[in-house]
Design a protein around this motif. Structure first.
Motif, mmCIF file in Angstrom:
data_model
loop_
_atom_site.group_PDB
_atom_site.id
_atom_site.type_symbol
_atom_site.label_atom_id
_atom_site.label_comp_id
_atom_site.label_asym_id
_atom_site.label_seq_id
_atom_site.Cartn_x
_atom_site.Cartn_y
_atom_site.Cartn_z
ATOM 1 N N SER A 130 57.526 81.943 -29.462
ATOM 2 C CA SER A 130 56.901 82.461 -28.248
ATOM 3 C C SER A 130 57.096 81.451 -27.128
ATOM 4 C CB SER A 130 55.416 82.770 -28.471
ATOM 5 O OG SER A 130 54.782 81.727 -29.160
ATOM 6 N N VAL A 131 57.061 81.936 -25.898
ATOM 7 C CA VAL A 131 57.242 81.067 -24.730
ATOM 8 C C VAL A 131 56.212 81.477 -23.680
ATOM 9 C CG1 VAL A 131 59.725 80.728 -25.079
ATOM 10 C CG2 VAL A 131 58.931 82.592 -23.620
ATOM 11 N N VAL A 132 56.195 80.717 -22.573
ATOM 12 C CA VAL A 132 55.290 81.069 -21.481
ATOM 13 C C VAL A 132 56.099 81.408 -20.234
ATOM 14 C CG1 VAL A 132 53.520 79.519 -22.409
ATOM 15 C CG2 VAL A 132 55.032 78.706 -20.574
ATOM 16 N N ASP A 165 68.432 93.262 -25.457
ATOM 17 C CA ASP A 165 69.200 93.842 -26.568
ATOM 18 C C ASP A 165 68.922 93.113 -27.891
ATOM 19 O OD1 ASP A 165 70.370 91.435 -26.023
ATOM 20 O OD2 ASP A 165 72.438 92.174 -26.049
ATOM 21 N N ALA A 166 67.869 92.283 -27.923
ATOM 22 C CA ALA A 166 67.570 91.540 -29.161
ATOM 23 C C ALA A 166 66.937 92.471 -30.196
ATOM 24 C CB ALA A 166 66.621 90.385 -28.857
ATOM 25 N N ALA A 167 67.097 92.087 -31.475
ATOM 26 C CA ALA A 167 66.537 92.917 -32.554
ATOM 27 C C ALA A 167 65.012 92.934 -32.479
ATOM 28 C CB ALA A 167 66.995 92.359 -33.900
ATOM 29 N N GLU A 168 64.409 91.786 -32.132
ATOM 30 C CA GLU A 168 62.952 91.683 -32.039
ATOM 31 C C GLU A 168 62.579 91.268 -30.618
ATOM 32 O OE1 GLU A 168 60.656 92.125 -34.387
ATOM 33 O OE2 GLU A 168 62.141 92.631 -35.928
ATOM 34 N N PRO A 169 61.484 91.824 -30.074
ATOM 35 C CA PRO A 169 61.075 91.379 -28.736
ATOM 36 C C PRO A 169 60.536 89.944 -28.779
ATOM 37 C CG PRO A 169 59.449 92.886 -29.663
ATOM 38 C CD PRO A 169 60.594 92.845 -30.641
ATOM 39 N N LEU A 170 60.666 89.251 -27.656
ATOM 40 C CA LEU A 170 60.156 87.878 -27.544
ATOM 41 C C LEU A 170 58.717 87.918 -27.027
ATOM 42 C CD1 LEU A 170 60.792 84.758 -27.531
ATOM 43 C CD2 LEU A 170 61.288 85.051 -25.087
ATOM 44 N N ALA A 171 57.826 87.166 -27.672
ATOM 45 C CA ALA A 171 56.432 87.084 -27.195
ATOM 46 C C ALA A 171 56.358 86.108 -26.019
ATOM 47 C CB ALA A 171 55.531 86.618 -28.325
ATOM 48 N N VAL A 172 55.791 86.583 -24.919
ATOM 49 C CA VAL A 172 55.676 85.750 -23.719
ATOM 50 C C VAL A 172 54.214 85.685 -23.296
ATOM 51 C CG1 VAL A 172 56.445 85.411 -21.336
ATOM 52 C CG2 VAL A 172 57.991 86.466 -23.001
ATOM 53 N N LEU A 173 53.689 84.465 -23.183
ATOM 54 C CA LEU A 173 52.311 84.259 -22.742
ATOM 55 C C LEU A 173 52.324 83.931 -21.253
ATOM 56 C CD1 LEU A 173 52.561 83.221 -25.867
ATOM 57 C CD2 LEU A 173 50.298 82.256 -25.441
ATOM 58 N N VAL A 174 51.277 84.296 -20.560
ATOM 59 C CA VAL A 174 51.168 83.939 -19.142
ATOM 60 C C VAL A 174 50.512 82.559 -19.040
ATOM 61 C CG1 VAL A 174 50.068 84.500 -16.942
ATOM 62 C CG2 VAL A 174 51.041 86.325 -18.351
ATOM 63 N N GLY A 201 52.235 88.083 -25.092
ATOM 64 C CA GLY A 201 51.746 87.267 -26.209
ATOM 65 C C GLY A 201 50.389 86.654 -26.003
ATOM 66 N N GLY A 202 49.841 86.739 -24.775
ATOM 67 C CA GLY A 202 48.520 86.165 -24.542
ATOM 68 C C GLY A 202 48.519 85.245 -23.333
ATOM 69 N N LEU A 203 47.529 84.345 -23.308
ATOM 70 C CA LEU A 203 47.316 83.474 -22.147
ATOM 71 C C LEU A 203 47.362 82.020 -22.593
ATOM 72 C CD1 LEU A 203 44.275 85.456 -20.657
ATOM 73 C CD2 LEU A 203 46.648 85.515 -19.824
ATOM 74 N N MET A 204 47.953 81.179 -21.749
ATOM 75 C CA MET A 204 48.084 79.756 -22.086
ATOM 76 C C MET A 204 47.638 78.912 -20.901
ATOM 77 S SD MET A 204 50.646 77.355 -21.082
ATOM 78 C CE MET A 204 50.578 75.607 -21.359
ATOM 79 N N THR A 205 46.973 77.790 -21.198
ATOM 80 C CA THR A 205 46.638 76.842 -20.135
ATOM 81 C C THR A 205 46.672 75.426 -20.669
ATOM 82 O OG1 THR A 205 45.071 76.299 -18.360
ATOM 83 C CG2 THR A 205 44.108 76.896 -20.484
ATOM 84 N N ARG A 243 70.257 79.701 -25.785
ATOM 85 C CA ARG A 243 69.798 78.903 -26.937
ATOM 86 C C ARG A 243 68.449 79.398 -27.435
ATOM 87 N NH1 ARG A 243 70.274 73.776 -24.144
ATOM 88 N NH2 ARG A 243 68.427 73.254 -25.341
ATOM 89 N N LEU A 244 67.622 79.828 -26.488
ATOM 90 C CA LEU A 244 66.311 80.378 -26.870
ATOM 91 C C LEU A 244 66.503 81.619 -27.736
ATOM 92 C CD1 LEU A 244 63.226 79.916 -26.147
ATOM 93 C CD2 LEU A 244 63.524 81.804 -24.529
ATOM 94 N N LYS A 245 67.453 82.449 -27.334
ATOM 95 C CA LYS A 245 67.720 83.683 -28.085
ATOM 96 C C LYS A 245 68.214 83.363 -29.493
ATOM 97 C CE LYS A 245 69.915 88.146 -27.357
ATOM 98 N NZ LYS A 245 70.962 88.840 -26.594
ATOM 99 N N ALA A 246 69.069 82.359 -29.607
ATOM 100 C CA ALA A 246 69.562 81.966 -30.937
ATOM 101 C C ALA A 246 68.417 81.423 -31.788
ATOM 102 C CB ALA A 246 70.667 80.926 -30.796
ATOM 103 N N LEU A 247 67.532 80.662 -31.173
ATOM 104 C CA LEU A 247 66.404 80.071 -31.915
ATOM 105 C C LEU A 247 65.455 81.162 -32.418
ATOM 106 C CD1 LEU A 247 65.209 77.297 -32.699
ATOM 107 C CD2 LEU A 247 63.885 77.373 -30.564
ATOM 108 N N ALA A 248 65.319 82.219 -31.619
ATOM 109 C CA ALA A 248 64.401 83.313 -31.993
ATOM 110 C C ALA A 248 64.852 84.025 -33.268
ATOM 111 C CB ALA A 248 64.285 84.314 -30.837
ATOM 112 N N LEU A 249 66.131 83.864 -33.618
ATOM 113 C CA LEU A 249 66.616 84.471 -34.870
ATOM 114 C C LEU A 249 66.164 83.671 -36.086
ATOM 115 C CD1 LEU A 249 70.287 85.301 -33.798
ATOM 116 C CD2 LEU A 249 68.361 86.901 -34.020
ATOM 117 N N ARG A 250 65.762 82.408 -35.834
ATOM 118 C CA ARG A 250 65.448 81.500 -36.964
ATOM 119 C C ARG A 250 63.955 81.357 -37.214
ATOM 120 N NH1 ARG A 250 68.549 76.078 -35.931
ATOM 121 N NH2 ARG A 250 67.758 75.673 -38.023
#
Ligand SMILES: Cc1ncc(COP(=O)(O)O)c(C=O)c1O
Length: 359
Positions: A111-113, A129-138, A171-175, A100-107
């Motif tokens: 970004s996620v953590v 295999d997605a067209a665009e990479p997903l941004a992931v924050l630590v 994608g960066g850092l999250m707290t 579902r996350l992958k489907a949402l990324a098309l819309r």
């Protein structure tokens, strides 16, 4: 007697009311602080769960929204074409959620953590295999001891793993720190940023959050983005911390007195199903507006007990407005709430579209 405006007297209860004028003022107050300090604002929608409120936040200058769950994000994105930038501050685990996350990324810009290799591996396997990479924050633990890597070295190591993972981009850092932890956030994030940048990996975002110390957010200048949630409505817990006053509380529960069994006691039709049993460290289950002498000292599911230090002065059929201890959990309990203010002549029923979204 609490002051109940005429147009609310006819409302069937218990009912949750949201005053849009107060919400707008709350939004603008933090947005101008953020603008003054060069902070981007990404409100957490867990408090309102309403596309309309997210639109008001974005119109005031917010750059996007924060959600806790994929299903919350789906509901918000479905509910407003204006929502195009979503951060999900949660470790997404499991094949169904990842799909579902992958489907949402098309819309939307998504970004996620993540706070472990296991979570990063699941995200990478899904997005390779997605067209665009997903941004992931630590996600970093700066004192709350919920999720998050424990120290800057671990943040650096995980950032490197994300950077190397197919289908992902760092994608960066999250707290999500405890209130008043600006010094700890500044220390942790500065050290982690320096370590990551020493690898030639950019740290595009450093995001922190929490309403109780949002007006001190700039005391951690390394932070570039802030995620307040409860600030939009406020609640009794924030009044008790001195963060706001009763006039700043946009969400109230309207209830009717159904019994006055004793001189100092009345029973209302709002119990734990309307106010929740969330105490947030407080005594009692809410504040009756205009009646500092009353405590809501006991709840069952459909009954709330009001006890006055003097005479209760209420009769069966009277209405009271209550500021709950914790606004966010109250909005999760109702399918529909009533919007007041903003020039509306009568309260406007509005579906809480992202309520009950736990997956
Ligand atoms: C990850 C995260 N960010 C931001 C917030 C917003 O916090 P507050 O409601 O105190 O503003 C929360 C609240 O639970 C959260 O969990």
């Amino acid at each position: 007697m609490p002051d109940i405006p005429n147009d609310l007297a006819a409302i069937d209860t218990p009912a949750v009311l949201v005053d849009l004028d107060i919400a707008q003022r709350n939004i603008e107050r933090f947005q101008s602080y953020a603008a003054e300090h060069g902070l981007r604002v990404r409100p957490h929608i867990k408090t309102h769960k309403l596309p309309l409120l997210a639109e008001m936040q974005q119109a005031a200058g917010a750059i996007g929204i924060t959600c806790q769950k994929v299903s919350e994000a789906e509901a918000m994105v479905h509910g407003s074409a204006a929502i195009t930038d979503v951060l999900i501050t949660y470790n997404i685990v499991g094949a169904e959620k990842l799909a579902r996350l992958k489907a949402l990324a098309l819309r939307v810009r998504l970004s996620v953590v993540a706070d472990s290799r296991a979570v990063v591996d699941g995200l990478s396997a899904t997005f390779r295999d997605a067209a665009e990479p997903l941004a992931v924050l630590v996600e970093c633990d700066t004192g709350a001891h919920r999720c998050g890597v424990a120290d800057p070295r671990a943040a650096d190591a995980l950032a490197a793993s994300i950077d190397a993972a197919p289908g992902l981009v760092f994608g960066g850092l999250m707290t999500y720190p405890p209130a008043g932890s600006e010094a700890a956030v500044q220390r942790f994030m500065s050290e982690a940023k320096a370590l990551i940048e020493a690898r030639d990996i950019a740290v595009p975002v450093i995001t922190s959050g929490g309403t109780p110390s949002m007006m001190q957010a700039a005391d951690a200048p390394v932070v570039s983005e802030y995620r307040p949630g409860t600030y939009v409505y406020n609640d009794r817990s924030l009044v008790s911390r001195g963060v706001c006053g009763w006039d700043d509380c946009a969400l109230t529960v309207l209830a009717t007195v159904v019994s006055v069994p004793a001189e100092n006691r009345a029973i209302i039709d709002a119990g734990s199903k309307a106010l929740t049993s969330d105490l947030l460290g407080l005594e009692g289950y809410g504040h009756v507006l205009g009646r500092d002498d009353i405590a809501i000292d006991q709840l069952s599911e459909e009954h709330g007990r009001l006890v006055s230090s003097g005479s209760i002065g209420l009769a069966v059929g009277d209405k009271v407005r209550i500021v709950p201890n914790h606004a966010c959990v109250v909005t999760n309990l109702v399918d529909t709430l009533l919007l007041v203010g903003a020039g509306h002549k009568t309260p406007v029923p509005t579906r809480v579209v992202a309520r009950g979204r736990t997956t």
